[in-house]
Design an enzyme around this catalytic site. Structure first.
Site, PDB file in Angstrom:
ATOM      1  N   GLY A 203       0.836  -1.209   0.000  1.00 52.55           N
ATOM      2  CA  GLY A 203       0.000   0.000   0.000  1.00 52.55           C
ATOM      3  C   GLY A 203       0.855   1.238   0.000  1.00 52.55           C
ATOM      4  O   GLY A 203       2.061   1.177  -0.252  1.00 52.55           O
ATOM      5  N   ASN A 204       0.259   2.371   0.265  1.00 50.88           N
ATOM      6  CA  ASN A 204       1.037   3.607   0.399  1.00 50.88           C
ATOM      7  C   ASN A 204       0.369   4.524   1.417  1.00 50.88           C
ATOM      8  O   ASN A 204      -0.693   4.199   1.944  1.00 50.88           O
ATOM      9  CB  ASN A 204       1.226   4.283  -0.963  1.00 50.88           C
ATOM     10  CG  ASN A 204      -0.099   4.655  -1.601  1.00 50.88           C
ATOM     11  OD1 ASN A 204      -0.838   5.483  -1.079  1.00 50.88           O
ATOM     12  ND2 ASN A 204      -0.423   4.007  -2.719  1.00 50.88           N
TER      13      ASN A 204
END
Ligand code: CTP
Length: 397
Positions: free
Chosen positions: A207-208
């Protein structure tokens, strides 16, 4: 459209007044602030206490309250963005048409400079009576807007025209009416926002740090300008404030791609602000990975580029992308604008203080396809969103 709007609801004494409890709930659900002013006879059909609890405000019944304080009808009119009178009885209609002022609702009407919108409710023959029709014409000539009565079963047992418009229809009418004068009225806008999660195994993902704040603020700013907004939102803890925005949740880049390419066909404006993962695991591991080796290699493959695909599909839509860079901001952003066939790109820095992911502020540069470059100051994301939407409105003119 009713989000943060101040609605003064005037209730006159007809059986349809009982529906005002539901009407107030719907207004509050839409995000409106509601104050109620009612005639004495309206109190025979619905209690002020019910309306006070639902509207979260004291209900105004007379020129003086229980403590003998004066209820200032001029302030009521000044406070309101819209004065909605529902139900409007034949009696109150006639008084409005002729300038009578024997209760606080009428005093508020006479001193009100904002839009007054009324929903008449009366029996079949009363509604058709020449004097009623004349009174309706009169109040229209004063600038009052009518929500036509609906046809159906009436309290008298007769069937015909005269029922107060259903609360849901009153809400629709208000929404339409309020957005009709706005620059993005009837424009369909799609915004995507937030991060994407690319599953590694059933419990882990790539993810980020995107919070989705910028895209969500954009969705709100578009809705505020009258647009019909769909927000395609990745795993974000936040939601837009405006209740008219349709939110579709996605998790992966693949899901984002599928939904956005579908929606794009019917869009007038599309903004891709999502921080899409560029790579995802080549294969999804079905069971949780066990920690039984010193090293773990994941093979990654590129995700689908949603914005790039929309650029290929583009007909007459206005397509806007974001470019998040650490260096050579304008150059990289201009390249993305051309490569992805965009109309506008919003460039922002991933490293400048106060910009980028998970902060409340942003500093953007807007570059359009005519090579016009506009720099903006560091501002709160909600203000940046308004700047961007205003830019787009000017651009599509
Ligand atoms: N974007 C997208 N789908 C992807 C990657 C990016 O739709 N798989 C969109 C983003 O929403 C953004 C724009 O493309 O509007 C630019 O994203 P950015 O991450 O800045 O650039 P990339 O195209 O991913 O290229 P690079 O990472 O090499 O800078």
């Amino acid at each position: 459209m009713l989000h943060q709007k101040k609605i003064l609801l005037g209730i006159s004494g007809g059986i349809a007044a009982y529906k005002c409890a539901h009407l107030v709930r719907l207004l509050i659900k839409e995000g409106a602030e509601v104050k109620v002013v009612m005639t004495k006879s309206a109190g025979d059909f619905i209690t002020p206490k019910t309306l006070s609890v639902l509207s979260k405000n004291e209900v105004i019944l007379d020129f003086f309250d229980a403590n003998n304080n004066w209820n200032n009808h001029v302030h009521l009119g000044e406070w309101a963005d819209v004065f909605l009178i529902a139900p409007l009885t034949a009696n109150t209609l006639s008084k409005m048409a002729n300038g009578a002022c024997d209760n606080i609702l009428l005093a508020a009407y006479l001193s009100c400079k904002t839009k007054t919108i009324v929903a008449p409710a009366m029996d079949l023959d009363m509604y058709k009576h020449a004097s009623t029709l004349q009174n309706i014409e009169k109040i229209i000539s004063y600038g009052t807007i009518i929500i036509p009565a609906e046809t159906g079963e009436l309290a008298s047992g007769l069937i015909g025209e005269g029922r107060m418009a259903e609360p849901e229809n009153i809400i629709k009418f208000l929404n339409n009416h309020l957005s009709a004068s706005l620059p993005l009225y009837q424009k369909k806008v799609m915004v995507n926002a937030g991060p994407t999660y690319e599953a590694i195994d059933p419990v882990r993902f790539i993810g980020n740090r995107s919070s989705g704040k910028m895209g969500i603020a954009l969705a709100d700013a578009f809705a505020q300008m009258g647009a019909e907004v769909t927000l395609v939102l990745g795993p974000s803890a936040l939601l837009p404030q405006n209740k008219s925005i349709k939110v579709l949740r996605i998790e992966s880049a693949e899901e984002l791609f599928e939904i956005c390419t579908q929606l794009f066909k019917d869009c007038n404006i599309a903004v891709c602000s999502a921080a899409v993962a560029d790579y995802k695991p080549k294969e999804l591991i079905i069971n949780k990975i066990k920690k039984n080796s010193e090293e773990l290699n994941l093979e990654l493959i590129k995700t689908k580029d949603t914005l790039g695909q929309l650029g290929k599909l583009k007909k007459d839509q206005c397509l806007i992308g974001f470019a998040l860079e650490t260096n050579d901001l304008e150059d990289y952003a201009s390249q993305k604008l051309k490569n992805k066939n965009l109309d506008i790109i919003i460039a922002n820095s991933a490293i400048e203080k106060g910009s980028g992911f998970a902060v409340n502020t942003n500093k953007v540069t807007i570059i359009d396809k005519h090579n016009k470059i506009t720099n903006f100051e560091l501002k709160d994301k909600s203000v940046v969103a308004k700047d961007i939407v205003n830019y787009i409105i000017e651009f599509i003119k």
